[in-house]
Structure formats: C-alpha cells, structure tokens
Design an enzyme around this catalytic site. Structure first.
Site, PDB file in Angstrom:
ATOM      1  N   ASN A 163      74.513  19.267 141.739  1.00 18.11           N
ATOM      2  CA  ASN A 163      73.292  19.791 141.633  1.00 18.11           C
ATOM      3  C   ASN A 163      72.042  18.708 141.445  1.00 18.11           C
ATOM      4  OD1 ASN A 163      71.817  22.443 140.683  1.00 18.11           O
ATOM      5  ND2 ASN A 163      71.233  21.009 139.119  1.00 18.11           N
ATOM      6  N   ASP A 221      52.398  20.881 128.954  1.00 16.51           N
ATOM      7  CA  ASP A 221      53.660  21.271 129.556  1.00 16.51           C
ATOM      8  C   ASP A 221      52.927  22.575 130.758  1.00 16.51           C
ATOM      9  OD1 ASP A 221      56.152  21.873 130.652  1.00 16.51           O
ATOM     10  OD2 ASP A 221      56.808  21.700 128.524  1.00 16.51           O
TER      11      ASP A 221
END
Ligand code: FMN
Ligand code: MN
Length: 529
Positions: A178, A291
């Site tokens: 991954n 963020d």
C-alpha cells in the site's frame, strides 16, 4: 511518455508557463507557506513555485523546494500527461465495459483498447537514481532530516511537517503493498510522527504488525513522477496496489528498487527515500496542524517513524504542499479523483449521472449527485450506496438530484434543490463512522450523516399534488427570437448558458471492478512478457 524524474515534470511545467522560479532565499518557516497560500487561492490555482534557495534555521539547504505543482486543472493534466483528466475517466469507463475476451480476436482488440494496462505491473531493477547518495543514519552520519527543507506551514503548527510523503507499507499476512500520503511531523533529526488515520490502509497494516508484535518496515518516498503522489492520495480499495495504478496512469511500468536498510521496494526514480520503521505500540502526541478543513486539528497520539537511512538523487528536489482553508492545491488532486472514480462508482450505482464534491466542502462535507430516478425513494439507495463505497463513507451531506440538474452549477443546485425541498420529508439521517478530521460532531470518529432527497417527488412517495414544470421557452420561439435579433443587427443578443447534457453514458457496465480490471491487466502483462 512518463516523467523520468520530478525535475522533468518541473521542466514541463516551465515550458507550459506554469512555473515560477524564485531565486531569492526564502525561509521554510511560514514564509514559503504564506506565499504558496496566495498562489493557490489566486484565479485557476496560480503557478507552481520553485524556491531555489530554501532557508532552514537561517541556513540555505542543498535542495530546492517545489510547491503547488499540481494545483490547477492544467497542471494536474500535465502531471497525468493528458489533455484533460476526463480522458482517463473515459479510458477507465471503456475498460470497465470491455467484456472478458472469448477468443483471440477479441483478446487482441481488448489489448488494443486497453494497451496501457500492460504497464500496470512494476519491474524490479538493481539500481536506481534515488540511491545515488546513501546516508545510513546509524553510522554516525551527520546527514539527517535537518538537511531537508521541510516547511512549517501554519503559525500554531506543532512543528515542521512533511506534507507529500508517499508512505509504502506491506500487509504482513498477504504481503500486499500500500502507498498512502500521510503527513509526518518532525520530532528530531531521525524521528517523525506517522499520521495514518484510523480508517486508512497504512493504519490497518500497522495494526497487523502490532498484533504480531513485530517491528514494521516503512519506506517514505518523495518526488519522482508526480503520478506516484497522485496515486498515493486516491481511495483505492484496500488490497489494491497504488504502484499498479500509477503504472497504468503513466503508461509505463514503475521500476522498483530494493531499499538499503529495510525489506521494501520503492520507485527507483524518486527524489528522496526515507527508510525506517514503526515500532508497534509506540505512540506520541502529533499536532496541532493546520489541516484540510481550514482549522487546526487537535493534538492526538499517533505512531512514531524512526529513520534508518536517507537516500536521494544527486539533483533531488523536495516536493511539498500546504493544506488549509479551501481552495488549496489538494482541491485539484481531489477533483481528479472525483472524475476518475466516477466510472468505478457507476459499476455498482449505474443510475448516477454526475457527481460534484465541491472544493469548499473539503470533499467529505458535501456530495451533489444527479441520478436517473427509476423507483420511489431511489435517492436513499444512492446515498447508502455511496456511504458504502470506501472513503465515501465520510460524506456528511449527500444531496440527490434528478438527471436534468447540472450538479456542477451551484446556482442551479441551490435553485432546484431548495425549490423541491420539504425539509421534514426529504432529510434522512444515519449515524456511523466519520472522518477523523471532522470537528463538527460531539465526539471523534462517530457522528450523523444526512441524505437530502432533492429529486422531483412521485405520487408513490406520498406527493398528492401535481408537480410543476420548469419554465422554459419552446425551441421554435427561441429560433424566432434569434431571427428577430439578427434582423435588428444585434447578432444572437444576450446569451444564457446552454442547456446541459449529461457528460457520459451512465448505462450499466458489465459489472467489472477496478480490482478485476487490474488483475486482468497484470495477467495480460504476464502473458505478454
Ligand atoms: C496533501 C495531502 C495530505 C494528506 N494527509 C493525510 C494524513 O496526514 N493522514 C491521512 O490519513 N490521510 C491523509 N491524506 C489522505 C490520504 O492520502 C488518502 O485518504 C488516501 O486515499 C489514503 O490511502 P489509503 O487508502 O491507501 O490509506 C492526505 C491527502 C493529501 C492530498
Ligand atoms: Mn491504498
């Protein structure tokens, strides 16, 4: 052809007039971020910036910093080497519709149509440019993370953060690879945070190592073909390898080279590799960090990454981005994902005509979807289907429209959506897992989501009145008006946006999935070898 290096991609941006080179020294502490934020928020995403002299703690670093390299529709298309991202979406649609070949002739025609699938499989190589310079960290080497031009992005951030790391891990059981982009906070010269959120595949791999009580090898790459980074941000189903997807997208097999200190492979042509490990159970406070939501996310405990080696190209460039109040560079990555994954969502939800995740909704907050409504309460099935599709589970508000509404047009969405609405009747709430970054809910990770059914209501749904028609002029009257205006010598006169047509055929596919497609691809590649 695919970019042989990140530098080659920057050259292409330069040639297209999409790159600003900054020769002045600029501080990595907030100043690059401030500049980049302006650039990202200027019309059509501004330009990519290359800071040739990045300053860390008062000193110039060896490596230039590139930012906002994918932050426009045009640069995203250049990154993926297509005229428009929609072209790849159409190719994916084609592949999904292709029937498995029953004879050689059909097999050939499939190969011709989907020839790029041949490149999905990576190739192992013995050496790579990413290892031109090798620094083993445990050798008393004084090269460290402090040599990299890592940004402090926002004033209240807990420190410097690597914002575009491609984090490579393996499932210890299936050994499936991954790659995800999970930010990394710098704790010291050789230690960082590893911010894989709980729902992400990296976190699941970590949990497996934790259960086995084994140290987890992790490789972090930066740069190389921009397709690597894009692929690492896409929400591929768990078990599907981003390296295969990258190979398909760039139409060239990714060449992989073995790391120096850990048992993992990384793309040979990236700019930097941080080799290291995560020790299961070791957690440390991470954040705050400005963020994607435009707010600082609170301090939380996350795993710790220990660096065992840093390798790099001799001419490495450090790629980065900042996130914050939208629109930011990640908006264009997200939009490309929206387009590429629409054909895949249509495999199970063929009634979907179009979908828009508005950038201001930071992707998870609002999904506008138009459907070909076939039966009463169909909107609910579409919302539940979307909530069941990977990271679409985070969608906080899903608004479902009829197929004649252009969900890309906010004016039309507000007009049609609200006019059709009876709030009590049309809102249906569900509870479940929510995005870890969401601060709206009373508790982390769990909250409500809503489907707003903005379709025209049917008698079978309890609507006992006659649904009104939209006001429109018939075509012959418009033609007469055109003629009249032409006679008056004012040409076509004032124009309205033309009436909208669904972008692509939403008819059902043969039921393949991306996983099938890639499996077929690698089988074909195997045979062709
Ligand atoms: C600039 C950028 C930064 C990101 N940072 C994080 C992060 O810190 N943690 C995280 O879990 N996801 C982050 N993401 C989102 C993941 O990369 C994305 O959800 C991806 O699909 C995860 O891959 P996975 O499904 O293989 O885990 C970021 C995305 C972008 C574009
Ligand atoms: Mn993944």
């Amino acid at each position: 052809m695919a970019y042989r290096s990140f530098r080659k991609f920057l050259d292409a941006l330069d040639k297209a007039g999409e790159l600003k080179r900054v020769a002045l020294p600029v501080d990595t502490d907030l100043l690059i971020a401030e500049w980049a934020d302006r650039e990202m928020k200027s019309p059509a995403g501004g330009k990519a910036l290359l800071f040739e002299q990045a300053i860390v703690a008062g000193k110039k670093t060896e490596f230039p910093v590139a930012i906002n390299t994918m932050g426009s529709r045009k640069r995203m298309a250049l990154a993926l080497q297509v005229v428009d991202v929609e072209d790849i979406a159409q190719e994916i649609q084609l592949i999904l519709k292709a029937k498995p070949p029953t004879d050689l002739r059909e097999g050939w025609s499939l190969l011709k149509q989907g020839i790029h699938l041949l490149h999905a499989r990576p190739k192992q190589v013995k050496e790579g440019e990413c290892q031109e310079v090798v620094h083993q960290i445990d050798n008393g080497n004084d090269f460290s993370l402090a040599n990299l031009p890592i940004l402090k992005c926002w004033p209240k951030d807990g420190g410097r953060f690597i914002t575009l790391p491609n984090v490579h891990t393996r499932d210890p059981e299936s050994s499936a690879r991954n790659v995800g982009v999970y930010r990394m906070q710098i704790y010291d010269e050789r230690t960082t945070g590893m911010h894989w959120q709980i729902h992400k595949v990296g976190a699941r791999h970590g949990k497996r190592y934790y259960e086995r009580g084994e140290r987890m090898p992790v490789a972090v790459t930066l740069g190389g073909d921009p397709v690597y980074t894009f692929a690492a941000t896409t929400p591929l189903p768990d078990g599907l390898d981003e390296i295969l997807f990258a190979g398909f997208l760039r139409r060239k097999s990714v060449e992989l080279v073995r790391c120096k200190t850990i048992d993992l492979d990384v793309p040979a042509d990236v700019d930097f590799v941080l080799e290291g490990y995560v020790q299961p159970g070791e957690m440390r406070a991470e954040g705050p960090f400005g963020d994607h939501t435009g707010f600082y996310t609170a301090v939380e405990n996350y795993p710790v990454f220990h660096v065992t080696a840093i390798t790099h190209r001799r001419d490495a460039i450090y790629p980065t981005t900042i996130v914050g109040r939208p629109p930011m560079e990640d908006a264009y990555l997200g939009k490309a994902t929206e387009r590429l994954f629409l054909p895949l969502l249509r495999v199970t939800l063929p009634e979907i005509v179009d979908m828009n995740l508005p950038v201001e909704g930071a992707f998870h907050n609002l999904v506008l979807v138009s459907i070909k409504k076939q039966y009463p309460f169909h909107a609910a099935r579409v919302a539940h289907g979307l909530w069941g599709a990977g990271q679409m589970m985070f969608s906080k508000v899903i608004v479902v429209f009829d197929d004649d509404v252009d969900v890309q047009n906010p004016a039309e969405v507000i007009w049609r959506g609200l006019a059709n609405l009876d709030p009590k009747r049309d809102f249906s709430f569900v509870d479940g897992p929510i995005d870890q970054l969401d601060h709206g809910a009373n508790q982390a990770l769990y909250g409500a989501k809503v489907c707003i059914d903005a379709t025209r209501k049917w008698a079978e749904e309890g609507y006992q009145r006659e649904w009104p028609e939209v006001c429109r002029f018939p075509a012959d009257v418009s033609a007469r008006a055109d003629a009249l205006l032409a006679e008056l010598g004012v040409g076509k006169g004032p124009t309205r946006p033309s009436s909208w047509q669904p972008p692509a055929d939403p008819s059902p596919t043969n039921g393949g999935t991306l996983r099938d497609m890639l499996e077929r691809l690698s089988r074909a590649a195997e045979k062709a070898r």
